[in-house]
Design an enzyme around this catalytic site. Structure first.
Site, PDB file in Angstrom:
ATOM      1  N   ARG A   1      -6.207 -13.883 -41.726  1.00  0.00           N
ATOM      2  CA  ARG A   1      -6.051 -15.167 -41.016  1.00  0.00           C
ATOM      3  C   ARG A   1      -5.200 -16.160 -41.813  1.00  0.00           C
ATOM      4  NH1 ARG A   1      -7.443 -11.957 -38.557  1.00  0.00           N
ATOM      5  NH2 ARG A   1      -9.316 -11.591 -37.365  1.00  0.00           N
TER       6      ARG A   1
ATOM      7  N   GLU B   1     -11.391 -21.997 -40.007  1.00  0.00           N
ATOM      8  CA  GLU B   1     -10.293 -21.242 -39.395  1.00  0.00           C
ATOM      9  C   GLU B   1      -9.544 -22.153 -38.419  1.00  0.00           C
ATOM     10  OE1 GLU B   1     -11.210 -17.236 -38.039  1.00  0.00           O
ATOM     11  OE2 GLU B   1      -9.811 -17.483 -36.378  1.00  0.00           O
TER      12      GLU B   1
ATOM     13  N   SER C   1     -13.640 -18.558 -33.369  1.00  0.00           N
ATOM     14  CA  SER C   1     -14.439 -18.736 -34.587  1.00  0.00           C
ATOM     15  C   SER C   1     -14.026 -20.010 -35.301  1.00  0.00           C
ATOM     16  CB  SER C   1     -14.239 -17.552 -35.534  1.00  0.00           C
ATOM     17  OG  SER C   1     -14.719 -16.385 -34.921  1.00  0.00           O
TER      18      SER C   1
HETATM   19  C1  FAD Z   1     -12.272 -17.478 -27.070  1.00  0.00           C
HETATM   20  C2  FAD Z   1     -11.380 -17.320 -28.275  1.00  0.00           C
HETATM   21  C3  FAD Z   1     -11.385 -16.133 -28.987  1.00  0.00           C
HETATM   22  C4  FAD Z   1     -10.575 -15.977 -30.120  1.00  0.00           C
HETATM   23  N1  FAD Z   1     -10.580 -14.786 -30.779  1.00  0.00           N
HETATM   24  C5  FAD Z   1      -9.768 -14.611 -31.844  1.00  0.00           C
HETATM   25  C6  FAD Z   1      -9.732 -13.341 -32.529  1.00  0.00           C
HETATM   26  O1  FAD Z   1     -10.425 -12.402 -32.195  1.00  0.00           O
HETATM   27  N2  FAD Z   1      -8.897 -13.216 -33.586  1.00  0.00           N
HETATM   28  C7  FAD Z   1      -8.093 -14.238 -34.003  1.00  0.00           C
HETATM   29  O2  FAD Z   1      -7.331 -14.054 -34.963  1.00  0.00           O
HETATM   30  N3  FAD Z   1      -8.104 -15.429 -33.386  1.00  0.00           N
HETATM   31  C8  FAD Z   1      -8.926 -15.650 -32.317  1.00  0.00           C
HETATM   32  N4  FAD Z   1      -8.942 -16.863 -31.672  1.00  0.00           N
HETATM   33  C9  FAD Z   1      -8.161 -17.977 -32.232  1.00  0.00           C
HETATM   34  C10 FAD Z   1      -6.745 -18.141 -31.602  1.00  0.00           C
HETATM   35  O3  FAD Z   1      -6.724 -17.646 -30.299  1.00  0.00           O
HETATM   36  C11 FAD Z   1      -5.678 -17.437 -32.418  1.00  0.00           C
HETATM   37  O4  FAD Z   1      -5.694 -17.882 -33.734  1.00  0.00           O
HETATM   38  C12 FAD Z   1      -4.264 -17.685 -31.826  1.00  0.00           C
HETATM   39  O5  FAD Z   1      -3.382 -16.764 -32.400  1.00  0.00           O
HETATM   40  C13 FAD Z   1      -3.758 -19.105 -32.055  1.00  0.00           C
HETATM   41  O6  FAD Z   1      -2.545 -19.258 -31.337  1.00  0.00           O
HETATM   42  P1  FAD Z   1      -2.173 -20.625 -30.622  1.00  0.00           P
HETATM   43  O7  FAD Z   1      -0.805 -20.475 -30.054  1.00  0.00           O
HETATM   44  O8  FAD Z   1      -3.224 -21.025 -29.656  1.00  0.00           O
HETATM   45  O9  FAD Z   1      -2.135 -21.607 -31.851  1.00  0.00           O
HETATM   46  P2  FAD Z   1      -2.464 -23.177 -31.868  1.00  0.00           P
HETATM   47  O10 FAD Z   1      -3.930 -23.364 -31.707  1.00  0.00           O
HETATM   48  O11 FAD Z   1      -1.580 -23.893 -30.924  1.00  0.00           O
HETATM   49  O12 FAD Z   1      -2.056 -23.551 -33.369  1.00  0.00           O
HETATM   50  C14 FAD Z   1      -2.745 -22.995 -34.476  1.00  0.00           C
HETATM   51  C15 FAD Z   1      -1.977 -23.317 -35.764  1.00  0.00           C
HETATM   52  O13 FAD Z   1      -0.713 -22.652 -35.742  1.00  0.00           O
HETATM   53  C16 FAD Z   1       0.348 -23.604 -35.865  1.00  0.00           C
HETATM   54  N5  FAD Z   1       1.462 -23.153 -35.000  1.00  0.00           N
HETATM   55  C17 FAD Z   1       1.391 -22.760 -33.700  1.00  0.00           C
HETATM   56  N6  FAD Z   1       2.598 -22.359 -33.281  1.00  0.00           N
HETATM   57  C18 FAD Z   1       3.456 -22.523 -34.325  1.00  0.00           C
HETATM   58  C19 FAD Z   1       4.845 -22.271 -34.524  1.00  0.00           C
HETATM   59  N7  FAD Z   1       5.623 -21.779 -33.557  1.00  0.00           N
HETATM   60  N8  FAD Z   1       5.386 -22.557 -35.748  1.00  0.00           N
HETATM   61  C20 FAD Z   1       4.618 -23.061 -36.740  1.00  0.00           C
HETATM   62  N9  FAD Z   1       3.293 -23.325 -36.617  1.00  0.00           N
HETATM   63  C21 FAD Z   1       2.718 -23.050 -35.422  1.00  0.00           C
HETATM   64  C22 FAD Z   1      -0.232 -24.916 -35.385  1.00  0.00           C
HETATM   65  O14 FAD Z   1       0.497 -26.026 -35.926  1.00  0.00           O
HETATM   66  C23 FAD Z   1      -1.652 -24.812 -35.901  1.00  0.00           C
HETATM   67  O15 FAD Z   1      -1.695 -25.154 -37.268  1.00  0.00           O
HETATM   68  C24 FAD Z   1      -9.738 -17.039 -30.534  1.00  0.00           C
HETATM   69  C25 FAD Z   1      -9.731 -18.242 -29.804  1.00  0.00           C
HETATM   70  C26 FAD Z   1     -10.536 -18.388 -28.682  1.00  0.00           C
HETATM   71  C27 FAD Z   1     -10.506 -19.669 -27.904  1.00  0.00           C
END
Ligand code: FAD
Length: 310
Positions: free
Chosen positions: A178, A303, A229
């Site tokens: 992560r 996280e 998480s």
């Molecule tokens: C129900 C549920 C289940 C989940 N299960 C998992 C799982 O099993 N495994 C797991 O790893 N995660 C899980 N997650 C967490 C999440 O879905 C992942 O971490 C996902 O990859 C985050 O992507 P996002 O685009 O939503 O990021 P965001 O929430 O939009 O951003 C997260 C971080 O990344 C940065 N960021 C986003 N895009 C960029 C970019 N293009 N350039 C630079 N920085 C950027 C943001 O500034 C922030 O710091 C879960 C979430 C939910 C709601």
């Protein structure tokens, strides 16, 4: 910098943006206040332009992907929130009977990209079909589940560094659990990545996707808004136990604050039961940190990224 000057820059460069924009709809928690500016760059050149402007003028900036791993403060974000709009389509770079090389833009929805690439008969992205968010967020986070992580498939990452587009070899990206160079350094913005995955058996790929989906449904809180998480699992040298076990043993399962709850179904999730505030989530996360430390001496690491003032 004066908001008027920021608006003038965005207007002058014909960037797509909105002022005083509500962020809650762009987060899976459905929580959070307004951003002063919400900008949707359409290509890497616009990303680089914005990065140079923000850095030169000390404008606070935050990159928002699918909003599935963040908590936005009730007071919102004073500055620019950038929501890359680089498209949904992946590009096949190379395809043979044995493997596929594919470039996926940061703004592609990760589960959809996982599903569509898997449907071509190549294996290794089945897990991604169950992780919400955008592909860029999954790179930053080195998203993973069920024994797989995105880093397993990454060849290189396209990013904007010092207002210039660059391609980073996977070894430069410092991926770990992560974590990545990008998570450590928010000044680097990701615009996409090239993946390589081997050919697989179509029926087995479909079976794995179905299995992962069924496991999700069985283990995750149902019909509740969350950001997944809240805490990382501790490193094995620190504790053999998962974060949820430590939270459970601290007696925190089901604890409620305002409209939010430490999920009774999966206690490493904080869920919004409706009308929840960022302050409620923050209070519950702080309670977990304090109680787990008091009962075990372990400091859990968040996280979920907290955005804005708390
Ligand atoms: C129900 C549920 C289940 C989940 N299960 C998992 C799982 O099993 N495994 C797991 O790893 N995660 C899980 N997650 C967490 C999440 O879905 C992942 O971490 C996902 O990859 C985050 O992507 P996002 O685009 O939503 O990021 P965001 O929430 O939009 O951003 C997260 C971080 O990344 C940065 N960021 C986003 N895009 C960029 C970019 N293009 N350039 C630079 N920085 C950027 C943001 O500034 C922030 O710091 C879960 C979430 C939910 C709601």
């Amino acid at each position: 910098m004066e908001p008027r000057a920021i608006g003038a820059f965005l207007d002058d460069h014909k960037l797509t943006f909105k002022r005083d924009f509500p962020l809650f709809d762009y987060t899976t928690f459905r929580i959070g206040g307004h951003a002063d500016f919400f900008v949707m760059p359409q290509n890497t050149r616009e990303l680089a332009l914005l990065q140079g402007f923000c850095r030169q003028n000390h404008v606070p900036v935050f990159i928002l992907g699918g909003g599935s791993n963040i908590l936005v403060s009730d007071a919102g974000f004073r500055g620019i929130v950038i929501h890359p709009d680089l498209g949904e389509e992946f590009r096949i770079v190379e395809q043979s009977a044995s493997h596929l090389r594919v470039f996926v833009p940061a703004s592609a929805r990760a589960p959809l990209a996982g599903k569509r690439i898997s449907a071509l008969g190549f294996q290794g992205l089945e897990f991604l079909t169950t992780i919400p968010g955008h592909f860029g967020g999954s790179i930053i986070q080195n998203a993973g589940c069920y024994g797989h992580e995105l880093t397993d498939s990454i060849v290189s990452v396209e990013a904007v560094i010092d207002a210039e587009p660059r391609i980073l070899d996977k070894r430069e990206c410092a991926f770990s659990y992560r974590n990545s160079l990008f998570k450590q350094n928010p000044a680097i913005w990701v615009s996409g990545a090239t993946l390589e995955i081997p050919a697989g058996n179509a029926a087995e790929i479909t079976a794995r996707i179905d299995d992962y989906k069924a496991r999700r449904i069985a283990s995750q809180p149902k019909n509740r808004r969350s950001a997944g998480s809240i805490f990382k699992n501790p490193a094995k040298e620190v504790s053999e136990k998962k974060a949820w076990q430590l939270i459970d043993e601290a007696g925190l399962r089901g604890v409620i604050e305002g409209g939010c709850e430490i999920s009774a179904e999966h206690c490493n999730f904080i869920v919004n039961n409706g009308g929840g505030k960022a302050a409620d989530v923050h209070a519950l996360a702080s309670l977990i940190e304090t109680k787990v430390f008091e009962t075990t001496g372990i400091r859990l690491e968040r996280e979920v990224v907290f955005v804005g003032e708390f």
